[in-house]
Design an enzyme around this catalytic site. Structure first.
Site, PDB file in Angstrom:
ATOM      1  N   ASP A 166       0.827  -1.201   0.000  1.00 42.21           N
ATOM      2  CA  ASP A 166       0.000   0.000   0.000  1.00 42.21           C
ATOM      3  C   ASP A 166       0.870   1.264   0.000  1.00 42.21           C
ATOM      4  OD1 ASP A 166      -2.723   1.072   0.233  1.00 42.21           O
ATOM      5  OD2 ASP A 166      -1.947   1.890   2.118  1.00 42.21           O
TER       6      ASP A 166
ATOM      7  N   LYS B  71       1.484   4.310  -2.811  1.00 45.87           N
ATOM      8  CA  LYS B  71       1.336   5.744  -2.508  1.00 45.87           C
ATOM      9  C   LYS B  71       2.560   6.535  -2.955  1.00 45.87           C
ATOM     10  CE  LYS B  71      -1.868   5.120   1.305  1.00 45.87           C
ATOM     11  NZ  LYS B  71      -1.949   4.797   2.720  1.00 45.87           N
TER      12      LYS B  71
END
Ligand code: ADP
Ligand code: ASP
Ligand code: MG
Length: 814
Positions: A677, A681
């Site tokens: 994740d 980003k």
């Protein structure tokens, strides 16, 4: 003297006819001329019945029965029993004649325009007769006058041309003679010199009234209908339309020519020279102001007075190299069309003289093509002119206003407004009078085009956004709640009218064009149809609303894959789903390009740091010419929460579980804990900084054991976490020994990105980062030493929803 015309819907039932009587009673004038249409719907019924008869379909008898029933019921409802019989018997005997005519058409299997006029004339004749009897019965002292005896026309059945000198003479003579104060006449019908019935064209009762008003030098012509005047756009299609208080003859004519059915286009002509005012009023709401039409409209106010449209238009183009420089081609073209009795609604000619393009009614297209191709057969055979190119199922929309000629940029605004909403413009014409700008568009786009133009030109201050929401989990539900709470505020303060038109989760989907009631969405959604991606998209396309926005609150790869389809329809996309922006670079770039090409914003602020304005800030830095040197960030609210709470006294898997329950992790916590994740980003931030990076260019110093990474579901994931508790404890101890905290840090420097656990010493910007907070340090050319810092809650449904909300508002201000 005043002339009052009551349209079909004003005489559709006994109840409204009573209202008509009240209006007539309250009219102050020495003489009142009442012109009426057929009872609402009866003209269509007569024409359909005549068509069935001429098709030799015995069902015409049912049509006849319906016509009979409508009239007899109204008589029984309006008149006292004692006076019904004579009226009933007169009407029945008229209906017998009608039956005989229809029978004739049935046996011959044909209907001539002359017979059609004769049949259709019964509508107005019967309504005028019944209403005059009702007036008389109510003590109004009214008489019936057959308009065929006053209005003389040529033989063009269906849309006859009026002989004004003779009609004026007869009308004057009759009205000077007649004693009665109230005279009721049928509109729409007239007669030829040899006594055949003619009609003045559909909607022609307005024309009857204006011919009489002009002939008799009336003080005023009143058109009573079912809406409160001439509106800024057809109120049945544009809910925000408003009655136009005052409008000029020319503007009214132009609007009606371009389809504002409330006034039959030729109506203005007879009264124009005399300067006699026309007032349009609502029979169902007589107190409402209505519209006044006079020589000049007030100059102040809006430049664009109204917007109208004509559906069912065909474009015919005549083109070819042989047309260049040859004079007289257009003249020949228009002569052919005029001889064939085909009216041309719009003309555009390219300056190259290469082609002439005309807009006509779809129904006339086949005939027009035949006639044109036969007239230009010689040139076509030589290849100098190409066979006619035909495009159908189009519509014309027109902006109208006397003052438009004095203002630049209106057409630019018109076309960019349409363009933003993916309304493709096929042709453009500007009237020589510069009183209108018209565009030819697809028929399916009419509703959207009218609404979006109306918004742009008349509701300058408000903008409607139509949302289609995918996903109603933690984030979706919070967003819907915030939208419900803020609706009023947005309307009042930001002039944004936000409507949620469609909602879908993985089970069901629900649509409501006028906006879903946001206090009841859970029940409504459950009552909806089975969820289906394609049907969801097709429904949005069908609704074809302006300023449409797809809001993706899912984490689904399948949903991310459909964004291009939406953007290509000029539907904006707002998403908290990181998959699209962190997929292959080509994919990310394509979405950005589509957004630009179709002028549909693609917004994903919540991909990094939930509601924190990280991407927005980065975009502004880049746009103002700054350059990113490095980024250091803690971008995982979940990992920060976990490492903030994990210590020698707690257990790792329990903390992870709590984080999941609080909504701080993705539905699959492995996505957070594996570092994927955070990789996504920093990848998105790197790309937004202008770097062409892929996910596997990013170094990931993962801390999870391989066994945990391999698990297929959450249960087995947690089991493995339990198993490795000691390893996790070791991580904490190592950090504690150095008086450091563990933080999962993302870095970008020299074009390279990495993520991984780091030991953060006291005093570092990251050290005191608590809970699920995020922090980003932007080192740029303008912020080389002291970075630009953004810090705050970076995870959780509430803040993510508010980030999505902010993106929606950004689109609203776009
Ligand atoms: P009537 O039967 O009274 O002659 P019409 O149906 O001919 O009534 O005309 C009224 C209708 O015109 C309205 O109900 C509305 O749907 C339509 N209309 C189209 N454009 C406009 C407009 N700009 N303003 C008002 N009405 C319009
Ligand atoms: N009854 C005719 C029509 O429906 C004329 C009118 O209503 O103006 O077209
Ligand atoms: Mg009408």
């Amino acid at each position: 003297m005043k002339v009052l015309k009551f349209g079909g819907s004003s005489v559709a039932s006994a109840d409204v006819i009573r209202k008509v009587k009240e209006i007539v009673l309250e009219t102050e004038a020495n003489k009142i001329v009442v012109v009426v249409s057929a009872l609402g719907g009866v003209t269509d019924l007569l024409l359909d019945t005549a068509k069935s008869a001429s098709d030799q379909d015995p069902a015409y008898k049912d049509g006849l029965k319906k016509i009979e029933k409508r009239h007899l019921e109204i008589i029984k409802n309006l008149l006292p029993v004692a006076s019904q019989s004579s009226v009933l018997s007169k009407v029945k005997s008229e209906l017998n004649i009608l039956e005989t005519l229809l029978e004739g058409a049935f046996y011959i299997g044909e209907i001539t325009p002359r017979l059609s006029d004769k049949i259709v004339s019964f509508g107005e004749l019967l309504s005028a007769y019944i209403i005059s009897e009702f007036f008389r019965e109510s003590g109004l002292g009214a008489v019936f006058k057959d308009a065929r005896e006053l209005l003389l026309t040529d033989h063009t059945h269906g849309k006859a041309v009026v002989n004004f000198p003779e009609s004026n003479k007869r009308s004057k003579a009759y009205f000077t003679e007649v004693q009665s104060k109230i005279i009721v006449l049928p509109g729409f019908i007239a007669s030829t010199a040899d006594g055949n019935v003619t009609t003045l064209g559909r909607g022609g009762s307005d024309y009857t009234a204006s011919i009489l008003a002009a002939a008799l030098d009336a003080e005023e012509l009143q058109i009573w209908t079912d809406v409160s005047g001439m509106y800024t756009a057809n109120p049945k299609i544009v809910k925000q339309a408003k009655p136009i208080v005052h409008i000029s003859y020319e503007e009214a004519m132009e609007l009606s020519h371009f389809g504002a059915k409330v006034l039959y286009p030729p109506t203005v002509q007879p009264v124009l020279d005399k300067g006699l005012p026309i007032v349009i009023k609502n029979t169902l709401d007589p107190q409402a102001g209505g519209t006044v039409i006079t020589k000049k409209s007030p100059e102040e106010g809006r430049t664009v007075r109204g917007i109208s449209y004509i559906p069912n238009i065909s474009l015919l183009s005549l083109e070819g190299a042989g047309m260049i420089g040859i004079p007289g081609i257009s003249k020949r073209l228009f002569e052919v069309l005029s001889q064939a009795n085909i009216s041309v609604v719009l003309i555009t000619q390219a300056s190259s003289e290469h082609s002439i393009c005309i807009g006509i009614d779809d129904e006339d297209a086949a005939k027009a093509i035949r006639e044109i191709e036969s007239a230009f057969a010689y040139e076509i055979s030589l290849g100098k002119i190409k066979p006619v190119i035909h495009e159908k199922d189009l519509a014309i929309i027109a902006l109208v206003g006397d003052q438009m000629k004095n203002h630049q940029g209106l057409s630019g605004k018109m076309f960019s407004t349409l363009g933003k909403n993916n309304v493709n413009i096929r042709a453009i014409a500007q009237g020589a009078s510069e009183r209108n700008i018209s565009a030819v568009i697809r028929k399916e786009d009419v509703k959207k085009a009218l609404n979006t133009l109306h918004e742009a030109f008349f509701e300058v201050n408000t903008k409607q956004l139509n949302l289609f929401i995918l996903g109603t989990g933690n984030v979706g539900a919070k967003l819907l709640e915030q939208l419900r709470q803020q609706r009023k505020y947005l309307k009042e303060h930001l002039r944004l009218n936000i409507r949620v038109v469609g909602i879908s989760n993985s089970r069901t989907m629900y649509f409501e064009e006028q906006g879903i009631a946001l206090d009841k969405w859970p029940e409504l959604l459950v009552s909806g149809n089975k969820a289906d991606e394609n049907i969801f998209f097709n429904t949005i396309q069908k609704i074809n609303a302006r300023n449409s926005i797809l809001v993706d609150n899912t984490a689904s790869e399948r949903v991310a894959a459909v964004y291009p389809k939406y953007l290509k329809q000029s539907i904006s996309v707002v998403t908290c789903n990181k998959i699209a922006c962190s997929s292959a670079f080509g994919q990310y770039l394509k979405l950005k390009e589509l957004a630009k090409e179709y002028k549909a914003p693609f917004m994903f602020e919540t991909n990094v740091g939930a509601g924190l304005p990280i991407i927005d800030t980065l975009k502004h830095l880049m746009a103002s010419g700054d350059e990113v040197i490095a980024i250091k960030a803690v971008l995982s609210g979940s990992l920060n929460f976990i490492f903030d709470n994990f210590n020698e006294k707690t257990r790792f898997y329990e903390i992870v579980k709590t984080a999941q329950e609080e909504g701080y992790t993705e539905p699959d916590p492995k996505i957070d804990l594996s570092g994927i994740d955070v990789m996504r980003k920093i990848l998105i931030l790197a790309r937004e900084s202008g770097l062409k990076l892929e996910l596997n260019d990013i170094e990931n110093r993962a801390f999870l054991p391989d066994e945990a990474l391999q698990t297929k579901d959450n249960d087995s994931f947690f089991t493995v976490l339990k198993k490795y508790e000691e390893d996790f404890q070791k991580l904490v101890k190592e950090a504690a020994a150095k008086q450091c905290k563990l933080k999962f840090v993302a870095s970008l420097q020299n074009g390279k990105a990495s993520v991984g656990l780091e030991h953060i010493p006291k005093g570092h910007d990251f050290y005191s980062l608590a809970g699920s907070d995020n922090i980003v340090l932007f080192y740029t050319k303008r912020y080389p030493e002291q970075p630009l810092i953004i810090k705050g809650a970076g995870a959780g449904a509430e803040v993510t929803a508010s980030g999505i909300f902010a993106d929606i508002i950004r689109i609203g201000n776009y």
